[in-house]
Design a protein around this motif. Structure first.
Motif, PDB file in Angstrom:
ATOM      1  N   VAL A   1       0.856  -1.184   0.000  1.00  0.00           N
ATOM      2  CA  VAL A   1       0.000   0.000   0.000  1.00  0.00           C
ATOM      3  C   VAL A   1       0.891   1.232   0.000  1.00  0.00           C
ATOM      4  N   GLY A   2       0.716   2.067  -0.982  1.00  0.00           N
ATOM      5  CA  GLY A   2       1.512   3.286  -1.078  1.00  0.00           C
ATOM      6  C   GLY A   2       0.690   4.406  -1.675  1.00  0.00           C
ATOM      7  N   GLY A   3       1.284   5.558  -1.759  1.00  0.00           N
ATOM      8  CA  GLY A   3       0.528   6.691  -2.271  1.00  0.00           C
ATOM      9  C   GLY A   3       1.412   7.731  -2.902  1.00  0.00           C
ATOM     10  N   GLY A   4       0.789   8.786  -3.320  1.00  0.00           N
ATOM     11  CA  GLY A   4       1.491   9.908  -3.912  1.00  0.00           C
ATOM     12  C   GLY A   4       0.706  11.175  -3.710  1.00  0.00           C
ATOM     13  N   LEU A   5       1.417  12.286  -3.642  1.00  0.00           N
ATOM     14  CA  LEU A   5       0.796  13.589  -3.422  1.00  0.00           C
ATOM     15  C   LEU A   5       1.169  14.535  -4.545  1.00  0.00           C
ATOM     16  N   VAL A   6       0.170  15.169  -5.108  1.00  0.00           N
ATOM     17  CA  VAL A   6       0.378  16.255  -6.057  1.00  0.00           C
ATOM     18  C   VAL A   6      -0.121  17.516  -5.380  1.00  0.00           C
ATOM     19  N   VAL A   7       0.775  18.459  -5.160  1.00  0.00           N
ATOM     20  CA  VAL A   7       0.449  19.678  -4.423  1.00  0.00           C
ATOM     21  C   VAL A   7       0.631  20.875  -5.353  1.00  0.00           C
ATOM     22  N   ASN A   8      -0.440  21.621  -5.546  1.00  0.00           N
ATOM     23  CA  ASN A   8      -0.418  22.775  -6.446  1.00  0.00           C
ATOM     24  C   ASN A   8       0.108  22.386  -7.827  1.00  0.00           C
ATOM     25  N   GLY A   9      -0.285  21.215  -8.289  1.00  0.00           N
ATOM     26  CA  GLY A   9       0.066  20.763  -9.624  1.00  0.00           C
ATOM     27  C   GLY A   9       1.418  20.110  -9.752  1.00  0.00           C
ATOM     28  N   ALA A  10       2.187  20.026  -8.669  1.00  0.00           N
ATOM     29  CA  ALA A  10       3.541  19.453  -8.740  1.00  0.00           C
ATOM     30  C   ALA A  10       3.652  18.246  -7.823  1.00  0.00           C
ATOM     31  N   LEU A  11       4.465  17.292  -8.219  1.00  0.00           N
ATOM     32  CA  LEU A  11       4.693  16.105  -7.416  1.00  0.00           C
ATOM     33  C   LEU A  11       5.448  16.473  -6.145  1.00  0.00           C
ATOM     34  N   HIS A  12       4.933  15.999  -5.008  1.00  0.00           N
ATOM     35  CA  HIS A  12       5.574  16.275  -3.721  1.00  0.00           C
ATOM     36  C   HIS A  12       6.310  15.017  -3.265  1.00  0.00           C
ATOM     37  N   ARG A  13       7.618  15.146  -2.966  1.00  0.00           N
ATOM     38  CA  ARG A  13       8.434  13.988  -2.628  1.00  0.00           C
ATOM     39  C   ARG A  13       8.786  13.910  -1.151  1.00  0.00           C
ATOM     40  N   GLY A  14       8.900  15.030  -0.473  1.00  0.00           N
ATOM     41  CA  GLY A  14       9.269  15.009   0.926  1.00  0.00           C
ATOM     42  C   GLY A  14      10.740  14.703   1.145  1.00  0.00           C
ATOM     43  N   VAL A  15      11.112  14.557   2.413  1.00  0.00           N
ATOM     44  CA  VAL A  15      12.495  14.293   2.775  1.00  0.00           C
ATOM     45  C   VAL A  15      12.901  12.905   2.299  1.00  0.00           C
ATOM     46  N   ASP A  16      13.992  12.846   1.524  1.00  0.00           N
ATOM     47  CA  ASP A  16      14.529  11.577   1.019  1.00  0.00           C
ATOM     48  C   ASP A  16      13.489  10.768   0.252  1.00  0.00           C
ATOM     49  N   GLY A  17      12.535  11.444  -0.374  1.00  0.00           N
ATOM     50  CA  GLY A  17      11.554  10.743  -1.193  1.00  0.00           C
ATOM     51  C   GLY A  17      10.577   9.891  -0.410  1.00  0.00           C
TER      52      GLY A  17
END
Length: 418
Positions: A240-256
């Motif tokens: 189970v995993g996910g992904g975030l698109v914030v204001n149209g851009a991919l959000h990776r966070g610290v160390d992906g």
């Protein structure tokens, strides 16, 4: 031939150049846009925008887009603009655990095609890249030419597992010097070897990320969340995993690490998770966890396809297991919504194939636990792109982040007096 403008021009020309690149970047990211949409997204005044667009159209970088397929409205049709489809192509490759998926599009966001092939789980990288090359050669009846990627295109690649993003600065320098972007800060390792191999095969810049994150970007660009600026994607599969698109851009966070939604606690008294935690969402709502719960309650289906079929046939045990899993998913999502405030939630992965039997309890738990103010502001949708999502996301990554069209032959401008 795409070439940079001369660097000796003064500040006014540089400002204008910045405006041009802003407009080009928006068209690269979003595809076809009207002048009104460009004005809203760019923040440029109407006069400045129209002047910039006229220059880009005259230079051939921007062309009129296809007619709006929607219902015809009264008055003059709204003209949409797009990057010249002939200016470049982007390729996406998803190296899943047991298959390779590829997709390609031009810079106008027009899909050229997609294809997939399965493979044994222990196939080495070189064999997987061979499959990718074979699939790419099959797209558009062989009309896609790998050599056409080299000048302005790029390859966006999805892989299973975390991808560290500490390579940003070093990778940008590598892309300029060697036309590749290296993972892991350029310190070597399997992913670095993969990027080297892909760069050699395709002769284009290579960008790499987690394939679930790329599926999130794909759904926000072409799929169930197209048009949404803030998107939360959750894949319910063997993991189970996910992904975030914030204001149209991919959000990776610290160390992906952004998007590790499967390791949020769903049941504090639950079983151990391979991450070292207890009662993570993955222990409740992954394919393996759901099958195990079903069999513990006396379910007879032998595999996951049989489980889905049993659910469709009204098997009460399967329905109960899906209800429990969906409730856990919706409860976790409510907490994430409260923290991040997405406008659209997309559910993908094999478990989402259960349809309403899963989506209904997810929606019910989401409504029960989300802040009342957010209840009518977030939409829950099933994923639209299926297994092709990671490859489509690779295309989107290339269009969003590569040097694609960062340089083009624009019309000569008079030097200012500075």
């Amino acid at each position: 031939m795409l070439e940079p403008m001369h660097s000796h021009r003064g500040p006014l020309a540089q400002l204008r150049r910045g405006h041009e690149e802003r407009v080009l970047g928006l068209l690269r990211r979003h595809g076809q846009l009207s002048r009104a949409e460009l004005g809203r997204l760019s923040g440029l005044s109407r006069t400045t925008l129209y002047d910039i667009v006229a220059t880009l159209v005259a230079g051939g970088a921007v062309v009129p887009g296809a007619a709006d397929p929607g219902p015809r409205k009264r008055g003059r049709p709204v003209e949409h603009l797009t990057l010249d489809p002939a200016a470049g192509q982007a390729l996406g490759i998803d190296f899943a655990r047991r298959s390779v998926h590829v997709a390609a599009a031009n810079v106008a966001h027009e899909m050229i095609g997609s294809a997939s092939l399965p493979h044994p789980p222990d196939l080495p990288w070189e064999g997987r890249v061979d499959l990718a090359e074979k699939l790419v050669a099959s797209l558009a009846d062989g009309a896609l030419r790998l050599s056409s990627l080299g000048a302005t295109g790029a390859v966006g690649v999805g892989v299973v597992g975390p991808v560290r993003r500490t390579e940003t600065e070093e990778g940008a320098r590598a892309a300029e010097d060697r036309r590749i972007t290296r993972p892991g800060g350029g310190h070597g390792g399997p992913l670095a070897d993969l990027v080297e191999l892909l760069a050699a095969r395709f002769g284009a810049p290579v960008l790499i990320d987690n394939n679930t994150r790329l599926a999130a970007l794909a759904e926000a660009t072409w799929g169930a969340a197209a048009g949404s600026r803030d998107v939360l994607y959750l894949r319910l599969s063997h993991g189970v995993g996910g992904g975030l698109v914030v204001n149209g851009a991919l959000h990776r966070g610290v160390d992906g690490l952004a998007g590790e939604l499967g390791h949020i606690t769903a049941d504090p008294s639950g079983g151990p998770c391979e991450c070292g935690g207890t009662g993570c969402l993955e222990t409740v709502a992954s394919v393996g966890a759901v099958l195990a719960a079903y069999r513990e309650q006396g379910g007879k289906a032998g595999d996951f396809d049989g489980f889905l079929a049993a659910s469709e046939d009204g098997d009460t045990v399967a329905e109960d297991v899906l209800r429990r899993a969906g409730t856990a998913v919706g409860t976790v999502l409510a907490s994430v919504v409260g923290a991040l405030g997405p406008s659209t939630i997309v559910l993908g992965g094999e478990l989402a194939g259960a349809g309403d039997a899963l989506l209904r309890p997810v929606a019910d738990a989401l409504d029960a636990h989300v802040l009342p103010l957010a209840r009518d502001r977030v939409t829950l949708r099933p994923a639209a792109l299926g297994e092709a999502g990671g490859a489509h996301g690779g295309v989107a990554l290339a269009l969003h982040e590569s040097p694609l069209l960062a340089r083009y032959q624009g019309p000569a401008l008079p030097e200012d007096d500075a």
